[in-house]
Design an enzyme around this catalytic site. Sequence first.
Site, PDB file in Angstrom:
ATOM      1  N   HIS A 188       0.739  -1.163  -0.312  1.00  0.00           N
ATOM      2  CA  HIS A 188       0.090  -0.048  -0.008  1.00  0.00           C
ATOM      3  C   HIS A 188       0.755   1.310   0.099  1.00  0.00           C
ATOM      4  O   HIS A 188       0.385   2.557  -0.454  1.00  0.00           O
ATOM      5  CB  HIS A 188      -0.975   0.125   1.145  1.00  0.00           C
ATOM      6  CG  HIS A 188      -2.102  -0.942   0.877  1.00  0.00           C
ATOM      7  ND1 HIS A 188      -2.229  -2.258   1.295  1.00  0.00           N
ATOM      8  CD2 HIS A 188      -3.202  -0.815   0.080  1.00  0.00           C
ATOM      9  CE1 HIS A 188      -3.364  -2.937   0.906  1.00  0.00           C
ATOM     10  NE2 HIS A 188      -3.731  -1.925  -0.098  1.00  0.00           N
ATOM     11  N   ARG A 295     -10.583   3.545  -1.434  1.00  0.00           N
ATOM     12  CA  ARG A 295     -10.133   2.609  -0.425  1.00  0.00           C
ATOM     13  C   ARG A 295     -10.440   3.413   0.950  1.00  0.00           C
ATOM     14  O   ARG A 295      -9.962   4.042   1.595  1.00  0.00           O
ATOM     15  CB  ARG A 295      -8.779   2.471  -0.271  1.00  0.00           C
ATOM     16  CG  ARG A 295      -8.032   1.654  -1.692  1.00  0.00           C
ATOM     17  CD  ARG A 295      -6.737   1.311  -1.469  1.00  0.00           C
ATOM     18  NE  ARG A 295      -6.353   0.374  -2.119  1.00  0.00           N
ATOM     19  CZ  ARG A 295      -5.718   0.290  -3.505  1.00  0.00           C
ATOM     20  NH1 ARG A 295      -5.683   1.573  -4.273  1.00  0.00           N
ATOM     21  NH2 ARG A 295      -5.280  -0.764  -4.297  1.00  0.00           N
ATOM     22  N   ARG A 331     -15.329   1.449  -1.690  1.00  0.00           N
ATOM     23  CA  ARG A 331     -15.232   0.113  -1.329  1.00  0.00           C
ATOM     24  C   ARG A 331     -15.198   0.131   0.257  1.00  0.00           C
ATOM     25  O   ARG A 331     -14.799   1.114   1.012  1.00  0.00           O
ATOM     26  CB  ARG A 331     -13.807  -0.313  -1.475  1.00  0.00           C
ATOM     27  CG  ARG A 331     -13.146  -1.631  -0.773  1.00  0.00           C
ATOM     28  CD  ARG A 331     -11.967  -2.048  -1.194  1.00  0.00           C
ATOM     29  NE  ARG A 331     -11.107  -1.682  -0.655  1.00  0.00           N
ATOM     30  CZ  ARG A 331      -9.598  -1.873  -0.968  1.00  0.00           C
ATOM     31  NH1 ARG A 331      -9.496  -2.801  -1.761  1.00  0.00           N
ATOM     32  NH2 ARG A 331      -8.596  -1.459  -0.384  1.00  0.00           N
ATOM     33  N   GLU A 430     -10.986 -10.770  -5.773  1.00  0.00           N
ATOM     34  CA  GLU A 430      -9.504 -10.783  -5.454  1.00  0.00           C
ATOM     35  C   GLU A 430      -9.047 -12.147  -4.834  1.00  0.00           C
ATOM     36  O   GLU A 430      -7.947 -12.108  -4.214  1.00  0.00           O
ATOM     37  CB  GLU A 430      -9.216  -9.408  -4.590  1.00  0.00           C
ATOM     38  CG  GLU A 430      -9.988  -9.186  -3.361  1.00  0.00           C
ATOM     39  CD  GLU A 430      -9.683  -7.826  -2.740  1.00  0.00           C
ATOM     40  OE1 GLU A 430      -8.845  -7.275  -3.076  1.00  0.00           O
ATOM     41  OE2 GLU A 430     -10.560  -7.554  -1.965  1.00  0.00           O
ATOM     42  N   ASN A 453      -4.056  -7.267  -7.118  1.00  0.00           N
ATOM     43  CA  ASN A 453      -3.031  -7.236  -6.216  1.00  0.00           C
ATOM     44  C   ASN A 453      -3.118  -8.539  -5.289  1.00  0.00           C
ATOM     45  O   ASN A 453      -2.125  -9.369  -5.235  1.00  0.00           O
ATOM     46  CB  ASN A 453      -3.083  -6.112  -5.366  1.00  0.00           C
ATOM     47  CG  ASN A 453      -2.888  -4.817  -6.117  1.00  0.00           C
ATOM     48  OD1 ASN A 453      -2.360  -4.806  -7.132  1.00  0.00           O
ATOM     49  ND2 ASN A 453      -3.614  -3.766  -5.784  1.00  0.00           N
ATOM     50  N   ASP A 454      -4.495  -8.427  -4.548  1.00  0.00           N
ATOM     51  CA  ASP A 454      -4.697  -9.568  -3.770  1.00  0.00           C
ATOM     52  C   ASP A 454      -4.884 -10.921  -4.646  1.00  0.00           C
ATOM     53  O   ASP A 454      -4.566 -12.135  -4.376  1.00  0.00           O
ATOM     54  CB  ASP A 454      -5.908  -9.491  -2.952  1.00  0.00           C
ATOM     55  CG  ASP A 454      -5.520  -8.605  -1.688  1.00  0.00           C
ATOM     56  OD1 ASP A 454      -4.393  -8.921  -0.996  1.00  0.00           O
ATOM     57  OD2 ASP A 454      -6.108  -7.465  -1.454  1.00  0.00           O
ATOM     58  N   ARG A 464       2.408 -10.687  -0.783  1.00  0.00           N
ATOM     59  CA  ARG A 464       2.366  -9.213  -1.557  1.00  0.00           C
ATOM     60  C   ARG A 464       3.442  -8.217  -0.583  1.00  0.00           C
ATOM     61  O   ARG A 464       4.036  -7.286  -0.962  1.00  0.00           O
ATOM     62  CB  ARG A 464       1.386  -8.612  -2.140  1.00  0.00           C
ATOM     63  CG  ARG A 464       0.396  -8.090  -0.866  1.00  0.00           C
ATOM     64  CD  ARG A 464      -1.014  -7.766  -1.492  1.00  0.00           C
ATOM     65  NE  ARG A 464      -1.091  -6.273  -1.750  1.00  0.00           N
ATOM     66  CZ  ARG A 464      -2.264  -5.628  -1.798  1.00  0.00           C
ATOM     67  NH1 ARG A 464      -3.631  -6.234  -1.598  1.00  0.00           N
ATOM     68  NH2 ARG A 464      -2.582  -4.413  -2.103  1.00  0.00           N
ATOM     69  N   CYS A 501      -9.302  -3.076 -11.059  1.00  0.00           N
ATOM     70  CA  CYS A 501      -8.899  -2.160 -10.138  1.00  0.00           C
ATOM     71  C   CYS A 501      -7.363  -2.269  -9.264  1.00  0.00           C
ATOM     72  O   CYS A 501      -7.120  -1.306  -8.686  1.00  0.00           O
ATOM     73  CB  CYS A 501      -9.971  -1.383  -9.044  1.00  0.00           C
ATOM     74  SG  CYS A 501     -10.264  -2.600  -7.835  1.00  0.00           S
TER      75      CYS A 501
HETATM   76  C1  PEP Z   1      -6.480  -5.236  -4.909  1.00  0.00           C
HETATM   77  O1  PEP Z   1      -6.029  -6.295  -3.982  1.00  0.00           O
HETATM   78  O2  PEP Z   1      -6.154  -5.528  -6.138  1.00  0.00           O
HETATM   79  C2  PEP Z   1      -7.145  -4.235  -4.720  1.00  0.00           C
HETATM   80  C3  PEP Z   1      -7.211  -3.036  -5.588  1.00  0.00           C
HETATM   81  O3  PEP Z   1      -7.202  -3.854  -3.168  1.00  0.00           O
HETATM   82  P1  PEP Z   1      -6.086  -3.419  -2.218  1.00  0.00           P
HETATM   83  O4  PEP Z   1      -4.769  -3.279  -3.066  1.00  0.00           O
HETATM   84  O5  PEP Z   1      -6.176  -2.440  -1.561  1.00  0.00           O
HETATM   85  O6  PEP Z   1      -5.747  -4.744  -1.439  1.00  0.00           O
HETATM   86 MG    MG Z   2      -7.220  -6.099  -2.276  1.00  0.00          MG
END
Ligand code: PEP
Ligand code: MG
Length: 553
Positions: A188, A295, A331, A430, A453-454, A464, A501
């Site tokens: 993040h 977020r 979200r 995700e 990402n997740d 990650r 996203c």
């Molecule tokens: C993701 O996981 O791709 C996402 C957009 O949420 P975050 O990065 O905030 O976990």
């Molecule tokens: Mg996520």
Amino acid sequence: MITIQGQGVCGGVAFGKLLHLKKAGSKIPRTYIQDTQKEWKRFEEARKSAEQQLDDLYQKAIGEVGEENAMIFEIHRMMLEDPDYLDSVKTIIQEQRLNAESAVSITADTFSEMFASMDNSYMQARGADVKDISQRILSILTDEGRLRLSSHAPVIIGAEDLAPSETVEMDKSGILAFVTEKGSSSSHTAILARTMNSPAVIGAVGIMESTYDGADIIVDGFSGKIYVDPDMQTVLTMQKKKEQTDRQTELLSKLKGVKPITKDGQSVLLYANIGSLSDMALVYANDGMGVGLFRSEFLYLGRKTYPSEEEQFSIYKSVLQKAMGKRVVIRTLDIGADKQADYFAMPQEDNPAMGVRAVRLCLTRPAVFKTQLRALYRASMFGKLAIMVPMITSLDEVLQVKDLMKEVREELRQEHLTFREDCEFGIMIETPAAAIICDKLAPEVDFFSIGTNDLTQYTLAVDRQNPDATAFLNPHHTAILRLIDTVIKAAHQAGIWAGICGELAGDLELTELFLAMEVDELSVSPNQILPLKQKILSCNISQIRETALNLLK
Ligand code: PEP
Ligand code: MG
């Protein structure tokens, strides 16, 4: 000159002085002093700087979150004048001959314990405030934990690592770039750096070497290189690179107002990912068509207590008003994993990314979730709101969320509070589980937004957050691309829209593939919108569809 090689996570070149951020809360130095008057003067000066910081924060917060919510800084400023507090610090300095840091620390402990033992919950909460103002003075006295940087600007921040809560707290106006020893590109902190459009390099091992604190450095967010005490040749080369980047930015700004349509007429929505109300300015500056991911959990970070319904309502309302009718996907709370807030009092988890995070936390603490849903629904009257829930793994979770939403709407109706009945409801895809059963989930929702990402970390079983495992965190893995394809197809089959996203949405190497998959929306950090638009404008999907789809094989 020393060159450190890290991983660039946000492009750009920055020249400036490196400021090492040492974590607040490190050991308070306890020393005995001779000159008590001089020590009291040191304290008084630190107190005045703290007052100035709080005044500045108050003014800034009025603009961002409104006067009512900004009041906390005014209250803290008044507490800095409390005669009992000052008396205690003075007595410890004069009678125990202790340094100002120890006097503040002892006073903070005594007062916060006293508040904590009171019956009244309002007074109990003041204990956290005393700790907060004391920490602010301590940060100034020890010149450590300089997370509030207003007086040090502009600088390049160097840190071992940065938690999202720390990044949120920073006064970003004076930050030229970020460099950390740890971190990963989908952490993040990297995401926040991209939102701020600051050059950022992670994995820069060695940057916290104490002699570099205050050194002149150059950060190249493209190549991931950092030059400490650069020689003349490097300065000239990097200046040229910076000029080129500035020219490219200027060229891209010409794309503002141009619709993102491929050469052969395929269009896609280009939305922005943001984490705060103040980021709305970036959405406009970069020509975002709306907000694809707000977020909301960032509102919960860097503070001592839960944000109230009113506080949240006022922020969501302002975001929607600023969007002027464009869709804003908010979200719901995604606390847990790397995003922690002490007041949630989460039990220690060995593996928090797999633990009670996001929707799991919301379903186990319905009161917290319902407060957010109430604020969201009430704010829906002020724009085009879509509510999105993260970390879904099962149909049952979706149904439970929908039940709670229904309950909230019913309560609001009974209280004669208005909300829009046509708010879209979507989920993030995700987790591999959600992607695999997306055909079962689609009929229950209005849209899918793929959180790559997740999805990458859970599909490939790679943390990650772990910089040592970055080499295994390959979001181009065929498994990920196939899952994305499956999700988009299932969405279209069910007549709903699907977006991406996660950070992959802004990966220009995959734009053609995503367009060939007929994704409806790409939502990226504001600074990635125009480069992505440039890429889309250059594509001719009918010509390259088959080649692009080969990546799925
Ligand atoms: C993701 O996981 O791709 C996402 C957009 O949420 P975050 O990065 O905030 O976990
Ligand atoms: Mg996520």
